[in-house]
Scaffold this active site. Structure first.
Site, mmCIF file in Angstrom:
data_model
loop_
_atom_site.group_PDB
_atom_site.id
_atom_site.type_symbol
_atom_site.label_atom_id
_atom_site.label_comp_id
_atom_site.label_asym_id
_atom_site.label_seq_id
_atom_site.Cartn_x
_atom_site.Cartn_y
_atom_site.Cartn_z
ATOM 1 N N HIS A 233 61.447 11.970 31.511
ATOM 2 C CA HIS A 233 62.269 11.081 30.687
ATOM 3 C C HIS A 233 63.362 11.880 29.980
ATOM 4 O O HIS A 233 64.549 11.511 30.018
ATOM 5 C CB HIS A 233 61.366 10.368 29.667
ATOM 6 N N GLU A 234 62.973 12.981 29.342
ATOM 7 C CA GLU A 234 63.935 13.774 28.574
ATOM 8 C C GLU A 234 64.894 14.539 29.486
ATOM 9 O O GLU A 234 66.088 14.669 29.177
ATOM 10 C CB GLU A 234 63.196 14.746 27.639
ATOM 11 N N HIS B 57 67.837 12.504 30.501
ATOM 12 C CA HIS B 57 68.901 12.518 29.481
ATOM 13 C C HIS B 57 69.755 13.769 29.633
ATOM 14 O O HIS B 57 70.990 13.721 29.634
ATOM 15 C CB HIS B 57 68.286 12.512 28.079
#
Length: 379
Positions: free
Chosen positions: A70-71, A74
């Site tokens: 998820h990170e 980004h």
């Protein structure tokens, strides 16, 4: 103690440093415990405790990897738009991606924010399909159940992160949309931050009220809410500082030609000399050729046992040295100035030109609300 609290580097991915805070271990242990004693024995009964422990631990690690994905989504999306990524961190409440600059356009802001929830949705769908396929083909419940749990949790993470409130991804989506519609990035940040504080305080109220009513597990909502409310305000303050000091150089805000502490003097000599100057507490220490050797404060001089025979250079604190033509934001990012360091020496052509302190940065931040510093210099 400080060493124990430092994040532990766990690797790099496409130039992005990944670290884990010690509290991430608590998340792994908690998830393992819940899966081992509350979930797996009910869904897949009849196994030994060791099997449940192993399955729970592996699922917990897979969960942390999904947070990392998820990170990283980004981070990698930000890199496509030329946004500096400082690091990706895993900790108690999940993960965080630290950026070194604001997004250049509303589109970049929107896509960077949406990348995380999009990845969580993709992870959830993929693990859900895998679980369904294995279940239909007669796969072991001890494999199907963890996969389905990962699918549900990742979809919930995506849903929660899309709440339109900073510092959640949904808050950044709101920021991007307001920025796009109004052309004002600061307005977008303000709307997102207000929504974050309202949402966070709402969770605090619900969690506290539930705990008082006897539902103690709801107290966790209060913890999450307090975190969201605090970081919504902190993120807005940080971004506002970036806006105010964007393109500002150290030489525009430093204190030029400061009084110096000769390193070859004794602490006693310097204290006697400083008794005539009551307006400064910290001084750059210089060698005979004018080269900075660190900094020293009056309080440090006073604490020296043998002041009459101790040279100032022997008690000078090592601090970073910065250049006059550096960006103030870059200096704040790479030094501990923003965390309370008194001053850092500023060099121009190898010579001491001034010092930069927290007060200088605070002055620049306040004055730039009304006057651009380059306009002040030109007038």
């Amino acid at each position: 103690m400080k060493t124990l609290l430092r994040p532990v580097p766990i690797g790099r991915f496409r130039g992005v440093t990944v670290v884990a805070h010690w509290s991430a271990l608590m998340t792994v242990l908690l998830v393992t415990w819940v899966l081992t004693f509350s979930f797996l024995p009910v869904i897949a009964p009849g196994r030994s405790p060791t099997v449940y422990w192993v399955a729970g631990a592996l699922t917990s690690v897979a969960f942390m990897l999904s947070l990392l994905l998820h990170e990283l989504s980004h981070a990698l999306t930000a890199q496509r738009f030329g946004i500096e990524v400082k690091r990706v961190s895993l900790w108690l409440l999940g993960g965080a991606t630290e950026f070194g600059a604001l997004p250049p356009t509303p589109r970049a802001d929107l896509l960077v924010a949406a990348a995380g929830p999009g990845t969580s949705v993709a992870t959830g769908v993929a693990t859900g399909l895998a679980a369904t396929t294995l279940d239909v083909t007669g796969g072991s419940a001890l494999v199907v159940a963890p996969l389905m749990w990962l699918a549900i949790v990742n979809l919930l993470i995506a849903l929660f992160n899309l709440v339109p409130a900073a510092p959640l991804d949904g808050g950044r989506v709101v920021r991007a949309i307001v920025w796009w519609r109004t052309g004002d990035q600061l307005r977008g940040e303000r709307v997102s931050a207000v929504a974050g504080r309202v949402f966070g305080l709402g969770l605090v109220a619900v969690g506290t009220g539930g705990a008082v009513a006897g539902r103690v597990p709801l107290l966790w909502l209060a913890v999450v809410g307090a975190f969201l409310a605090f970081y919504a305000s902190a993120e807005r303050s940080s971004n506002q500082l970036r806006h105010q000091l964007q393109d500002v150089l150290v030489q525009e805000v430093m204190t030029p030609d400061p009084p110096v502490a000769p390193g070859w003097w004794t602490a006693e000599d310097l204290l006697r000399y400083l008794a005539t100057d009551r307006h400064r507490r910290v001084f750059p220490v210089v060698a005979p050729d004018g080269t900075p050797e660190g900094v020293v404060s009056i309080s440090e001089l006073v604490q020296v046992p043998d002041r009459a025979h101790t040279k100032v250079s022997d008690i000078a604190r090592d601090v970073p040295v910065v250049q006059a033509d550096e960006s103030v934001l870059e200096v704040i990012a790479r030094t501990s100035l923003g965390h309370g360091t008194d001053i850092v020496p500023v060099l121009r052509d190898g010579r001491l030109a001034g010092v930069l302190g927290v007060d200088d940065v605070a002055w620049a931040s306040e004055i730039s609300r009304a006057v651009r510093l380059e306009e002040r210099e030109a007038s």
